[in-house]
Motif scaffolding. Structure first.
Motif, PDB file in Angstrom:
ATOM      1  N   GLY A 517       0.827  -1.199   0.000  1.00 22.25           N
ATOM      2  CA  GLY A 517       0.000   0.000   0.000  1.00 22.25           C
ATOM      3  C   GLY A 517       0.860   1.246   0.000  1.00 22.25           C
ATOM      4  O   GLY A 517       2.085   1.183   0.152  1.00 22.25           O
ATOM      5  N   PRO A 518       0.244   2.422  -0.181  1.00 26.24           N
ATOM      6  CA  PRO A 518       0.997   3.679  -0.218  1.00 26.24           C
ATOM      7  C   PRO A 518       1.662   3.973   1.123  1.00 26.24           C
ATOM      8  O   PRO A 518       1.047   3.830   2.182  1.00 26.24           O
ATOM      9  N   GLY A 519       2.932   4.338   1.084  1.00 26.23           N
ATOM     10  CA  GLY A 519       3.666   4.678   2.288  1.00 26.23           C
ATOM     11  C   GLY A 519       4.142   3.506   3.105  1.00 26.23           C
ATOM     12  O   GLY A 519       4.701   3.695   4.186  1.00 26.23           O
ATOM     13  N   CYS A 520       3.932   2.286   2.626  1.00 28.46           N
ATOM     14  CA  CYS A 520       4.352   1.104   3.391  1.00 28.46           C
ATOM     15  C   CYS A 520       5.860   0.913   3.250  1.00 28.46           C
ATOM     16  O   CYS A 520       6.375   0.804   2.127  1.00 28.46           O
ATOM     17  N   SER A 521       6.554   0.843   4.384  1.00 28.60           N
ATOM     18  CA  SER A 521       8.016   0.840   4.346  1.00 28.60           C
ATOM     19  C   SER A 521       8.665  -0.300   5.122  1.00 28.60           C
ATOM     20  O   SER A 521       9.889  -0.420   5.120  1.00 28.60           O
ATOM     21  N   GLN A 522       7.866  -1.146   5.784  1.00 25.13           N
ATOM     22  CA  GLN A 522       8.452  -2.193   6.606  1.00 25.13           C
ATOM     23  C   GLN A 522       8.679  -3.463   5.793  1.00 25.13           C
ATOM     24  O   GLN A 522       7.832  -3.844   4.973  1.00 25.13           O
ATOM     25  N   ASN A 523       9.830  -4.117   6.018  1.00 24.75           N
ATOM     26  CA  ASN A 523       9.986  -5.451   5.443  1.00 24.75           C
ATOM     27  C   ASN A 523       9.330  -6.465   6.371  1.00 24.75           C
ATOM     28  O   ASN A 523       9.043  -6.179   7.540  1.00 24.75           O
ATOM     29  N   ALA A 524       9.081  -7.647   5.858  1.00 26.01           N
ATOM     30  CA  ALA A 524       8.312  -8.638   6.616  1.00 26.01           C
ATOM     31  C   ALA A 524       8.997  -9.010   7.927  1.00 26.01           C
ATOM     32  O   ALA A 524       8.332  -9.207   8.950  1.00 26.01           O
ATOM     33  N   ASN A 525      10.329  -9.117   7.925  1.00 27.45           N
ATOM     34  CA  ASN A 525      11.044  -9.507   9.137  1.00 27.45           C
ATOM     35  C   ASN A 525      10.891  -8.474  10.245  1.00 27.45           C
ATOM     36  O   ASN A 525      10.875  -8.819  11.433  1.00 27.45           O
ATOM     37  N   ALA A 526      10.804  -7.179   9.866  1.00 28.93           N
ATOM     38  CA  ALA A 526      10.640  -6.126  10.863  1.00 28.93           C
ATOM     39  C   ALA A 526       9.184  -5.985  11.298  1.00 28.93           C
ATOM     40  O   ALA A 526       8.898  -5.634  12.442  1.00 28.93           O
ATOM     41  N   LEU A 527       8.250  -6.249  10.378  1.00 27.30           N
ATOM     42  CA  LEU A 527       6.833  -6.054  10.686  1.00 27.30           C
ATOM     43  C   LEU A 527       6.291  -7.168  11.566  1.00 27.30           C
ATOM     44  O   LEU A 527       5.545  -6.905  12.519  1.00 27.30           O
ATOM     45  N   TYR A 528       6.635  -8.416  11.278  1.00 31.07           N
ATOM     46  CA  TYR A 528       6.057  -9.554  11.989  1.00 31.07           C
ATOM     47  C   TYR A 528       7.062 -10.159  12.967  1.00 31.07           C
ATOM     48  O   TYR A 528       8.271 -10.142  12.728  1.00 31.07           O
ATOM     49  N   TYR A 529       6.566 -10.694  14.055  1.00 35.73           N
ATOM     50  CA  TYR A 529       7.388 -11.506  14.947  1.00 35.73           C
ATOM     51  C   TYR A 529       6.724 -12.867  15.109  1.00 35.73           C
ATOM     52  O   TYR A 529       5.516 -13.026  14.916  1.00 35.73           O
ATOM     53  N   GLN A 530       7.505 -13.847  15.475  1.00 32.06           N
ATOM     54  CA  GLN A 530       7.080 -15.244  15.462  1.00 32.06           C
ATOM     55  C   GLN A 530       6.543 -15.687  16.828  1.00 32.06           C
ATOM     56  O   GLN A 530       6.732 -14.999  17.833  1.00 32.06           O
ATOM     57  N   PRO A 531       5.897 -16.850  16.889  1.00 32.12           N
ATOM     58  CA  PRO A 531       5.417 -17.356  18.180  1.00 32.12           C
ATOM     59  C   PRO A 531       6.571 -17.642  19.133  1.00 32.12           C
ATOM     60  O   PRO A 531       7.718 -17.844  18.723  1.00 32.12           O
ATOM     61  N   GLU A 532       6.255 -17.634  20.415  1.00 30.84           N
ATOM     62  CA  GLU A 532       7.200 -18.121  21.412  1.00 30.84           C
ATOM     63  C   GLU A 532       6.723 -19.482  21.899  1.00 30.84           C
ATOM     64  O   GLU A 532       5.516 -19.745  21.973  1.00 30.84           O
ATOM     65  N   THR A 533       7.668 -20.361  22.201  1.00 34.02           N
ATOM     66  CA  THR A 533       7.339 -21.712  22.649  1.00 34.02           C
ATOM     67  C   THR A 533       8.157 -22.045  23.885  1.00 34.02           C
ATOM     68  O   THR A 533       9.241 -21.496  24.107  1.00 34.02           O
TER      69      THR A 533
END
Length: 744
Positions: A517-533
């Protein structure tokens, strides 16, 4: 590696020695002494005695909560080992070093908080139902099979008192310093031979522990809370095979929000930024009041005006050898808050709407056969719409706003657990749970301009809005968790061992992924974090050595992977230079521990409680930035040593009694880390002592009690951050007062 192997060998050795001791006791045909201090719990989703439940847990009855003066969840640490519950934008629960620091609408706690078995997602709504309680059950360690959702740390389950088929009423009152007033009234009535009703109301008021220093003309910090709550319960039992339990509750929470002070109140030489050492700042030697006094006038009067309401129902139907249970709920919360950030320099407003629904269906085998089993399905959905406005942060007459509409969390799970009796007293338990979580959030970050902004109460004419950044994220996570356990019950007591796993879903940070989308600047690794186990190895025993001695112990080891850590980072707003919360995964952590407690009755009128806990919770691998290595550093709020010494002495007075109680809790030093600025705060070792003197009339018709808590007036730090938005939160100082209650 050697330490882990050695610990696991010690764990298995402990189990073997305990099993051996139990076998010898069985050969001696020892009989357990009758006791009346046990309690029925539902930790395994079926009723069992606490002493026969093969789980590391603490259960406290409602009467014991009243006698101990525990009137809110933050005081449970006085009775539960390795537990800390502090206020940090809602309740933050830490069990054995495992916690969550993201209390926003997108975050999940690591310890599942439940009311009557219903998961309460928002930490801000977890404290308002703490009255007219049947009991509180605290399960330590991951509960990834039967409880499942986000229970890597454990479970806190508050069970309100159920209607009884007996006419009665009660009134309990507490008055203390800081203008504390807590009133609870209860009426219980059988409406027919099969239908009973229970109504309870509560008023909870207290002034703030934070002082304004008389610098804020016309601005007061009182009262901190002025909450009113009501609960209505119905129990219908038309026959011996069916019972239906319905609960409706409502609460109104008012008061100020100020509960923290600048870090400079407690610490000197605070240095932010990555450093080659982990040297902490200097803790100042000040009086309790000086720690808690603000030196800067607040920008505006803070206040909360929140509503929380919900309904839940539980249906149990016995079909002979099969029992069906359904638990359903719906809750709504409205947050309307105005407060100050950055030591009073930034004014803010937070309106928010939340709702959640959950449904659980279980089928359980009953009877006296060797196999006990249950299977079930679970569904949960939460939706929220929130706005956070920061006034004059970017300049005069501007509002920097976080708009989040909607944020949605959805969970679907299926589970099963079975226990098989291998031999007399020997049982094997195995369980599985499949969880699927989907999370999404949409919104934007904006800058609004007004003709004038005096504070959140006085906004001028709206002029314009500019969108700075779009927020859009959605992702699904799934996990299979399991449990294996063995327990052996003999006349001397219970011994058990287990291996279990827990899982908490991943999530996302602010912003949106590049190209979406317009103005979107995050890469996937920075935007999402994974589950903790978390994988837990645990062994323990619950022994009744003779009528005068009860001795419990647990030894455990955790492999903790991908733990989710939240920090403040300058990535939001125009130019990406304004702070917002960012969550990411650390590589791994390890937790070893031992918990021991005993109850001694050397004479009829004297009871002694002794508890000792050892906890070694530390990062195994974590390098958040070059030059900063957390390997071997302790996890937050994880004192290596803690314990309790308590004494109750009963003096008969006619047909009544006077009970004198004293308790001292001690804790070694623990760390508090500001991950955003790499400041390593700490709380030194401390002791806190409580004294109570209570007279109880015959047949417990009424009681009168005087108490003092935290006799040392020790102000202990529970949360600390630095920088522009730096804040220190602390536990209760010295409190004293009187309690009284009467039954009709």
């Amino acid at each position: 590696m050697r330490s882990v192997i050695g610990f696991r060998w010690a764990l298995l050795s402990c189990s073997a020695l305990a099993l051996s001791g139990q076998a010898m006791a069985a050969e001696g045909n020892a009989k357990p002494a009758p006791t009346n201090d046990d309690i029925v719990v539902t930790a395994t989703r079926t009723s069992s005695l606490l002493s026969k439940t093969p789980i590391a847990m603490t259960a406290i009855g409602g009467a014991e909560l009243t006698k101990a003066g525990i009137s809110n969840p933050t005081q449970l640490d006085t009775a539960v080992p390795n537990l800390t519950i502090n206020r940090n934008n809602g309740l933050q629960i830490t069990i054995r070093g495992v916690t969550s620091t993201d209390n926003t609408e997108k975050g999940d706690p690591s310890a599942a908080f439940m009311l009557n078995g219903v998961y309460i997602a928002r930490p801000q709504a977890q404290e308002v139902s703490f009255f007219d309680i049947e009991r509180v059950e605290v399960l330590r360690g991951p509960q990834g099979t039967l409880y499942g959702r986000n229970s890597t740390a454990g479970v806190v389950n508050v069970l309100s008192a159920r209607p009884k088929f007996k006419l009665g009423a009660s009134l309990d009152a507490v008055y203390g310093n800081y203008n504390t007033l807590n009133l609870t009234g209860v009426i219980n009535a059988p409406l027919s031979p099969t239908l009973a009703l229970r109504a309870a109301v509560n008023l909870d008021r207290r002034d703030n522990f934070v002082y304004d220093g008389n610098l804020a003309d016309g601005v007061t910090l009182h009262p901190f809370k002025k909450n009113m709550a009501a609960r209505l319960s119905l129990l219908w039992q038309p026959n011996s095979n069916l019972d239906i339990y319905l609960v409706a509750d409502y609460s109104k929470s008012k008061g100020t929000i100020d509960a923290g002070v600048p870090p400079e109140n407690f610490y000197a030489n605070i240095v932010s930024g990555a450093r080659p050492t982990f040297d902490p700042p200097v803790l100042l030697d000040r009086s309790s009041r000086a720690y808690r006094t603000l030196s800067v006038a607040q920008g505006q009067q803070s206040r909360r005006n929140n509503d929380d309401k919900g309904v839940m129902g539980e249906l149990n139907y016995d079909m002979g050898k099969l029992r069906a249970t359904y638990v359903g709920s719906y809750r709504e919360s409205k947050r309307d808050e105005i407060f100050n950030y950055a030591n009073g320099n930034v004014m803010a407003a937070f309106p928010g709407l939340y709702w959640q629904t959950s449904h659980e269906l279980r089928l359980a085998l009953t009877g006296d056969g060797p196999l006990q089993a249950q299977v079930g399905g679970y569904y949960f959905k939460e939706r929220s719409n929130i706005v956070l406005d920061l006034y004059n942060l970017l300049g005069p007459n501007t509002a920097f706003g976080f708009l989040r509409n909607p944020t949605i969390s959805e969970n679907k799970s299926a589970f099963g657990q079975a226990t098989y009796k291998l031999a007399d007293g020997l049982k094997l338990t195995a369980g599985l749970r499949y969880s699927n979580d989907t999370k999404s959030r949409y919104g934007s970050t904006v800058v609004d301009t007004y003709s004038n902004i005096q504070n959140a109460y006085n906004l001028g004419t709206f002029i314009s809005r500019s969108t700075q950044e779009v927020t859009a994220a959605k992702r699904s996570f799934s996990k299979l968790t399991w449990r294996l356990g063995v327990d052996y019950d003999t006349p001397l007591g219970l011994v058990f061992a287990s291996v279990s796993t827990g899982y908490k879903a991943g999530g996302f940070n602010d912003g949106c992924e590049v190209g979406t989308g317009p103005g979107c600047s995050q890469n996937a690794n920075a935007l999402y974090y994974q589950p903790e186990t978390l994988t837990a190895f645990e062994s323990g025993f619950k022994l009744r050595l003779n009528p005068a001695i009860r001795f419990n112990g647990t030894v455990f080891h955790y492999n903790y992977q991908g733990l989710q850590l939240s920090q403040t980072a300058n990535i939001c707003g125009p130019g990406g230079n304004l702070p917002c919360q960012v969550t990411r995964n650390a590589a791994s952590a390890k937790v070893n521990g031992i918990e021991l407690d005993s109850e001694l009755r050397p004479m009829n009128n004297l009871a002694v409680h002794l508890a000792l806990n050892y906890l070694n919770a530390r990062y195994a691998q974590f390098i958040p930035t070059p030059g900063v290595n957390f390997a071997g550093r302790p996890l937050d709020r994880s004192p290596k040593w803690s314990g309790t010494v308590g004494v109750n002495y009963t003096i008969p007075v006619g047909e009544g009694k006077v009970v004198a109680s004293g308790q001292t809790r001690f804790s070694s030093r623990y760390q508090l880390t500001d991950m955003g600025n790499y400041v390593y705060f700490y709380q030194p070792s401390f002791t806190k002592s409580d004294l109570t003197l209570t007279y109880t009339a015959p047949q417990e018709r009424y009681y009168i009690s005087a108490f003092v808590n935290n006799l040392e007036n020790k102000v202990t730090v529970t949360n600390a951050t630095s920088g522009f938005f730096g804040t220190v939160n602390f536990a209760d100082p010295l409190t004293f007062g009187a309690r009284a209650g009467i039954k009709f």
